[in-house]
Design an enzyme around this catalytic site. Sequence first.
Site, mmCIF file in Angstrom:
data_model
loop_
_atom_site.group_PDB
_atom_site.id
_atom_site.type_symbol
_atom_site.label_atom_id
_atom_site.label_comp_id
_atom_site.label_asym_id
_atom_site.label_seq_id
_atom_site.Cartn_x
_atom_site.Cartn_y
_atom_site.Cartn_z
ATOM 1 N N LYS A 73 -10.453 -7.997 -7.968
ATOM 2 C CA LYS A 73 -10.262 -8.355 -6.563
ATOM 3 C C LYS A 73 -11.538 -9.018 -6.039
ATOM 4 O O LYS A 73 -12.655 -8.583 -6.382
ATOM 5 C CB LYS A 73 -9.952 -7.075 -5.782
ATOM 6 N N SER A 148 -3.773 -4.754 0.583
ATOM 7 C CA SER A 148 -4.520 -5.991 0.548
ATOM 8 C C SER A 148 -4.800 -6.536 -0.848
ATOM 9 O O SER A 148 -5.138 -7.713 -0.966
ATOM 10 C CB SER A 148 -5.848 -5.782 1.262
ATOM 11 N N SER A 172 -4.145 -0.015 -0.201
ATOM 12 C CA SER A 172 -4.209 -1.382 -0.731
ATOM 13 C C SER A 172 -4.100 -1.536 -2.237
ATOM 14 O O SER A 172 -4.022 -2.662 -2.732
ATOM 15 C CB SER A 172 -5.494 -2.060 -0.268
HETATM 16 N N1 GLN Z 1 -3.082 -2.004 4.776
HETATM 17 C C1 GLN Z 1 -4.121 -1.119 5.223
HETATM 18 C C2 GLN Z 1 -4.963 -1.784 6.267
HETATM 19 O O1 GLN Z 1 -4.627 -2.845 6.638
HETATM 20 C C3 GLN Z 1 -4.927 -0.658 4.060
HETATM 21 C C4 GLN Z 1 -5.956 -1.624 3.656
HETATM 22 C C5 GLN Z 1 -6.693 -1.199 2.450
HETATM 23 O O2 GLN Z 1 -6.373 -0.193 1.834
HETATM 24 N N2 GLN Z 1 -7.739 -1.947 2.137
HETATM 25 O O3 GLN Z 1 -5.936 -1.278 6.696
#
Ligand code: GLN
Length: 481
Positions: A73, A148, A172
Site C-alpha cells: 500500500k 482504504s 481498511s
Molecule cells: N473506512 C474507515 C475510515 O474511513 C477505515 C479507514 C482505515 O481503516 N484506514 O476511516
Amino acid sequence: MIRELHEKLKKGEVTAVALTEEYLRVIEEKDGELGAYLTVLGDDARRAAALVDEKIARGEEIDLLEGIPGAIKDNMCMTGTRTTAASKILDNYIAPYDASVIRKLKESGAVILGKTNMDEFAMGSSTESSAYRQTKNPIDPTRVPGGSSGGSAVAVAAGEAVFALGSDTGGSIRQPASFCGVVGLKPTYGRVSRSGLLAMASSLDQIGPFARTVEDAAIVFSRISGYDPKDVTTAESDGKRFEDCLTGDIRGLKIGLPKEYFSESLDPRVRAIAQEAIRRFESLGAETVEISLPHARYALPTYYIIMPSEVSSNLARFDGIRYGLHIDDRVERIPGSGTLLETYLDSRAYGFGEEVKRRIMLGTYALSAGYYDAYYKKAQAVRELIRKDFADAWKSVDVIFSPTAPEPAFKFGAKTDDPLKMYLSDIYTVMANLAGVPAISFPMGTVEEEGKPLPVGGQLMGKWFDEETILRAADAYERRA
Ligand code: GLN
C-alpha cells in the site's frame, strides 16, 4: 499458493525471475483497467528475484517467502520510492528509508512489485478518495473494491500479486478483502511495527497482509510481526510461524455471535450467508453461543471522534516546508505565496482532498479548548468500555464471529455524496481497532447481483495477541469449502 510456488522454486520448475516476469505481465495486461497500482517497480523486482535465483543456484535453503512477489500500500515508506498515500500533498515525496515491514519483507527475500492505490491517507471505504486514480473491483468493474486498501485487495484478487500489505485503522484491510473475495488480517495492536507507515490515527493503525488463502496470510504475517525498537508499541514475539499452527482442528472452539451485529439492519442476503457459515463452523465441531457487546452501538461515533482527532494532529506535519508540496516548484499551479502562514495555507488547501480536510476540521474541533472534555475525553472513556466488552466476552468465548461488512461491494459514486453512508461501511470493523484485538476477514460466500457473484466476507475477532486461533478457525473453514 505460496507453498506450491515455493516447492516449484526449490525444484527449479520455475525461476524467481520468471515468476516475477509473469506477475509483471499480468499487471501490464490488467492494471490499465483495474488501477490497483500507483507505482510499478519492475527493475527493482527483477533484481530482487535474480538474487533469489542465485541463492538457489548456490544450493542454499530458501525461506517460504523468498522470491514470492507482493505489493505494498502506498502509505508505507520504501527507500528511493515515491510514497504518496494517494495524496497530492506527497506527489513528489521520495521516501529516504524503509518502513520496518518493508525491511522485514526484503530480509525474507520477498519480491516487491510496486505500490498500490488507496483512499487518500487511508481515509475512506471505497478507494474513491485517491487523488490519482480509480481502482475497480475485478469481480464487477462498475463497483468499488472497498477501502482504504483497495489497490492491495485488487492486486491480490486479480492475480497482480501473490500477497499484499495494507493498513487497517477502522477496517481498511478487512472490508476491501470482503469486497474482493480475498483474505485480510488486521493483527493485534502492537503486533506489527508501524515505523515507516504514514500515520493516520496512531492508536488504531495496524499493518497486515492480504492473500488468497489463510495460510498465505499467516506466512506473510509471521514474517512482518514482532518487536521493533523503532515502534515502542510493539510487543516481543516468540518468533512463531503461524503457518505451522493451522491444524484444521477447531473441535470445542467457542464462537461468540454478538447479537448487536446480527440486528435488523443487516442485509438479509448477508445474514443468510453468515448463518450458513455458522452451520459450517458447527459441523467442524465448534460451539456457537449468542453473546452481547453492549457498547457496540457507540463504536462508530467513538471512532469518528478519536480517529479524526489523531488525524488532525498527525497531518499537521504536512506544511509544505518539511513535508508536503513545495510551493516554489509549483508556481504555475498554486498562487504565489507571500508569508509563511500563506505558504502553509496554500500548501494544505491545494494538497489535501475533501475527505482529509473534513477529518482535520472535525478532529481540530473535537480537540479544541472547551470541546475536548465533551468529545475527545468522552470518546476515550467509551473506548475503555468497548475494551471491557471484549474482556468480558473472552470469559465465555474464544473468538467472535460476524459478517465483515453489512453489504457486498457497492457502485462507484453510491456513497460519495453522503459521508455518513460511507462511514457505515465500517460498522462491524471499527470495534476491533478501538479494542486493539486481532481480526480476520475470509471469503464466506457470494451474493448474486446483475449476474455477478459479489463476494461477502466473514470476520473472526480474537483475544489480544491470539491471531493463532482466528487463523486456525478461518483456515479450517476454508478447507471445508
Ligand atoms: N473506512 C474507515 C475510515 O474511513 C477505515 C479507514 C482505515 O481503516 N484506514 O476511516
